[in-house]
Design a protein around this motif. Sequence first.
Motif, PDB file in Angstrom:
ATOM      1  N   TYR A 205       0.760  -1.412  -0.267  1.00  0.00           N
ATOM      2  CA  TYR A 205      -0.508  -0.186  -0.158  1.00  0.00           C
ATOM      3  C   TYR A 205       0.669   1.040  -0.014  1.00  0.00           C
ATOM      4  N   LEU A 206       1.784   1.323   0.538  1.00  0.00           N
ATOM      5  CA  LEU A 206       2.855   2.134   0.620  1.00  0.00           C
ATOM      6  C   LEU A 206       3.168   2.523  -0.522  1.00  0.00           C
ATOM      7  N   LYS A 207       3.517   1.375  -1.632  1.00  0.00           N
ATOM      8  CA  LYS A 207       4.065   1.716  -3.015  1.00  0.00           C
ATOM      9  C   LYS A 207       2.865   2.046  -3.719  1.00  0.00           C
ATOM     10  N   ALA A 208       1.964   1.593  -3.618  1.00  0.00           N
ATOM     11  CA  ALA A 208       0.516   2.353  -4.494  1.00  0.00           C
ATOM     12  C   ALA A 208       0.535   3.382  -3.889  1.00  0.00           C
ATOM     13  N   ALA A 209       0.909   4.225  -2.821  1.00  0.00           N
ATOM     14  CA  ALA A 209       0.672   5.275  -2.825  1.00  0.00           C
ATOM     15  C   ALA A 209       1.583   6.817  -3.249  1.00  0.00           C
TER      16      ALA A 209
END
Length: 408
Positions: A205-209
């Motif tokens: 989710y950090l990567k998506a953000a």
Amino acid sequence: MRSRLPLLAIFPVAVLTLVVGTPFVLGDHPVRWQAGSALPRLVLDDPAESTTPDDGTRPGTTAASPSASAEDLQVAKVWKAGMPQWGVQIYWEDDRKTLSGDFVEKQARKQAEYLIGLGANSVSVSFPFYTKSGTSDEVWAGAKTPTPQRLERVLKVFKDAGFRTRLRPIMDESSLKPEDGWRGDVEPASRSAWFASYRKLVTPYLKAADETRTNTFVIGTELNSLEGDPGWNTLVDSAEKTFSGEIAYDANWDNYVTGRINMPVNHLGVDAYFPVKVPDTAPVKDLVDGWDKWLDRKATGTLPKILVSESGIGAMNGAYHAPGDFYSHRKVNTKVQANWYTAVCQVVQERHMQGVYWWSIHFEDDPNTPPDDRTASRLDFAGRPLSEKAIKACFASDYAGPGTGTTS
């Protein structure tokens, strides 16, 4: 690596006792306190100055403008660094089996259009993750947890519309037993195992953000019992290598006013549900005074580094005594809700805070339809004209942002 908050000084503690059997809401989970019991003895002060740009963009860059594909979804006033964050929390429990990616994107556009109509310039997307019990070492993405790929589509819609964006995982409490308490009480049998599991969960989710140039990733929400654990240092170090925006933590209101928030981040939000013991007929001034009394337990004067990351109240009688009561369905009173919004907005401006995000809109709901008061949470505000009017007035104020000295 960005600088971290220093160990926070201890201030005198204010102890609050409550009547037997009175529901007392911490975050979004009501707890019954026995006579003579007190809130945890915790204290905190303001976050230190940050070396990260206030807009949460990568160092050396500026806030992104809406892309050409945004078309009619451009906000009237695109958020830029230094502006107050006038926002709404969107809570998303996904249904991947029945809702296509195209539907999800269209729903995001519907929500964006509604937020533009309110005059918002910011949006925070909260999504659930799960655990087995209050002592479990594991957390995971469940059937209702949006995938990183589906979140990317939603975040891109909001970003293209010109909104400042936040992404926030929050522990769902449906699997917790009464003896477990709420998410702020969890005590994993092995904290190191818990943090390893949580890191595995949040990294995609950090990567998506990062991919969607989200401004803020909230690394934790209302996890009172885990605050100050050394595991956060490793987790935040890893997060900063993956995500180039700002890393934040959203504390629960009880710890904010009575506790030490010892977290390795530079950006602090408060999920604020301060109870104010006034009648339903109380004027806005009394509500403002009630909030100020709570905030003064932490620090008097301005709070330019503090964000009201979540605030709301039920549109019902008696709500001032327990603003975060998600479960009661007393008689509808929309003036109670509207006056609360007006008061909180006034406090944010007078205390020179970073802004406010109202709780909440469920992602799958149609915000243009009045809530069904037989089943909907009284905290729902979308479709309530008086509440929407108060929010629009707040978002249209001439408050220029924290540190400016300008209020409406």
